[in-house]
Design an enzyme around this catalytic site. Structure first.
Site, PDB file in Angstrom:
ATOM      1  N   HIS A 148       3.359  -4.322   3.204  1.00 19.70           N
ATOM      2  CA  HIS A 148       4.171  -3.786   4.287  1.00 19.70           C
ATOM      3  C   HIS A 148       4.301  -2.274   4.077  1.00 19.70           C
ATOM      4  O   HIS A 148       3.900  -1.753   3.037  1.00 19.70           O
ATOM      5  CB  HIS A 148       5.556  -4.454   4.333  1.00 19.70           C
ATOM      6  CG  HIS A 148       6.360  -4.259   3.095  1.00 19.70           C
ATOM      7  ND1 HIS A 148       6.591  -5.259   2.182  1.00 19.70           N
ATOM      8  CD2 HIS A 148       6.977  -3.157   2.597  1.00 19.70           C
ATOM      9  CE1 HIS A 148       7.322  -4.782   1.197  1.00 19.70           C
ATOM     10  NE2 HIS A 148       7.559  -3.516   1.410  1.00 19.70           N
TER      11      HIS A 148
HETATM   12  P1  TYD Z   1      10.076  -7.852   0.319  1.00 18.43           P
HETATM   13  O1  TYD Z   1      10.469  -6.410   0.324  1.00 18.43           O
HETATM   14  O2  TYD Z   1       9.320  -8.374   1.494  1.00 18.43           O
HETATM   15  O3  TYD Z   1       9.276  -8.186  -1.021  1.00 18.43           O
HETATM   16  P2  TYD Z   1       7.831  -7.707  -1.534  1.00 18.43           P
HETATM   17  O4  TYD Z   1       7.460  -6.493  -0.789  1.00 18.43           O
HETATM   18  O5  TYD Z   1       8.016  -7.412  -2.982  1.00 18.43           O
HETATM   19  O6  TYD Z   1       6.871  -8.823  -1.367  1.00 18.43           O
HETATM   20  O7  TYD Z   1      11.395  -8.721   0.087  1.00 18.43           O
HETATM   21  C1  TYD Z   1      11.342 -10.119  -0.143  1.00 18.43           C
HETATM   22  C2  TYD Z   1      12.645 -10.736   0.356  1.00 18.43           C
HETATM   23  O8  TYD Z   1      13.771 -10.196  -0.360  1.00 18.43           O
HETATM   24  C3  TYD Z   1      12.906 -10.460   1.835  1.00 18.43           C
HETATM   25  O9  TYD Z   1      13.414 -11.663   2.406  1.00 18.43           O
HETATM   26  C4  TYD Z   1      13.987  -9.425   1.834  1.00 18.43           C
HETATM   27  C5  TYD Z   1      14.710  -9.634   0.534  1.00 18.43           C
HETATM   28  N1  TYD Z   1      15.235  -8.388  -0.037  1.00 18.43           N
HETATM   29  C6  TYD Z   1      16.582  -8.103  -0.020  1.00 18.43           C
HETATM   30  O10 TYD Z   1      17.402  -8.902   0.490  1.00 18.43           O
HETATM   31  N2  TYD Z   1      17.044  -6.941  -0.564  1.00 18.43           N
HETATM   32  C7  TYD Z   1      16.189  -6.032  -1.139  1.00 18.43           C
HETATM   33  O11 TYD Z   1      16.638  -4.972  -1.639  1.00 18.43           O
HETATM   34  C8  TYD Z   1      14.769  -6.320  -1.125  1.00 18.43           C
HETATM   35  C9  TYD Z   1      13.776  -5.371  -1.717  1.00 18.43           C
HETATM   36  C10 TYD Z   1      14.338  -7.505  -0.577  1.00 18.43           C
END
Ligand code: TYD
Length: 136
Positions: free
Chosen positions: A52
Site C-alpha cells: 500500500h
Molecule cells: P496494515 O498497515 O495494512 O499492515 P501491513 O502494511 O503491515 O501489512 O495494517 C494491518 C491492520 O492493522 C489493519 O487492519 C489496520 C491495523 N492497524 C491499526 O489499527 N493501527 C496501526 O497503527 C496500524 C499500522 C495498523
C-alpha cells in the site's frame, strides 16, 4: 514524491562493552515528529506485508532484530533495501508504494510514523496509486 527522497539514515550508536545503545529524536535524526510507533513481529516464513501507499504519512522503518527487505515504488521506479541492523533505518516519504518481504525468522520491524493511524490515508489499490502519483 520521488524515490530519491527515501533514504537510509544512520542513527547515533553509543558503543559500550555492556551493550550498544541507539536513539532516535523526531525532527532531529528523522525529518518528522513522531506521533506513533508500531511493530511487526512473529512474521511467518514467506509472508509479506505492506502493499500500500500513504497519502501524507512519513515513516521511518528500523529492523530491530533479524532482517527483511523493503521494496519502494514511486510509480516510475523501484528500489529494494535490505535492513539487518538496529542502528540505521529507512525513511519513507509520502506517496510511496511499499512491499516488505524476505523476513528472517525472529525479525522485528519497528515503524515510527508522523501521524496516528488513519485508514483514510492509505491507498491500497496499485492502479489507484499509479494514477495518484501521475504515473499513468
Ligand atoms: P496494515 O498497515 O495494512 O499492515 P501491513 O502494511 O503491515 O501489512 O495494517 C494491518 C491492520 O492493522 C489493519 O487492519 C489496520 C491495523 N492497524 C491499526 O489499527 N493501527 C496501526 O497503527 C496500524 C499500522 C495498523
Amino acid at each position: 514524491m520521488p524515490l530519491t527522497d527515501c533514504k537510509i539514515i544512520d542513527l547515533p550508536k553509543i558503543t559500550d562493552v555492556r551493550g550498544n545503545l541507539t536513539f532516535v529524536e523526531g525532527g532531529n535524526h528523522i525529518p518528522f515528529d513522531i506521533k506513533r510507533v508500531y511493530y511487526l513481529y512473529d512474521v511467518p516464513g514467506g509472508a509479506d506485508r505492506g502493499e500500500h501507499a500513504h497519502k501524507a504519512l512519513h515513516q521511518f522503518i528500523i529492523c530491530m532484530s533479524g532482517s527483511f527487505d523493503i521494496l519502494l515504488d514511486d510509480g516510475f521506479a523501484t528500489k529494494r533495501f535490505h535492513l539487518n541492523r538496529s542502528y540505521y533505518g529507512l525513511y519513507v516519504c509520502p506517496m510511496m508504494w511499499r512491499y516488505l518481504d524476505n523476513f528472517s525468522s525472529g525479525a522485528v520491524c519497528m515503524v515510527l510514523t508522523s501521524e496516528v493511524y488513519d485508514e483514510a490515508d492509505y491507498i491500497r489499490d496499485y492502479d489507484e496509486f499509479k494514477n495518484a502519483a501521475g504515473a499513468v
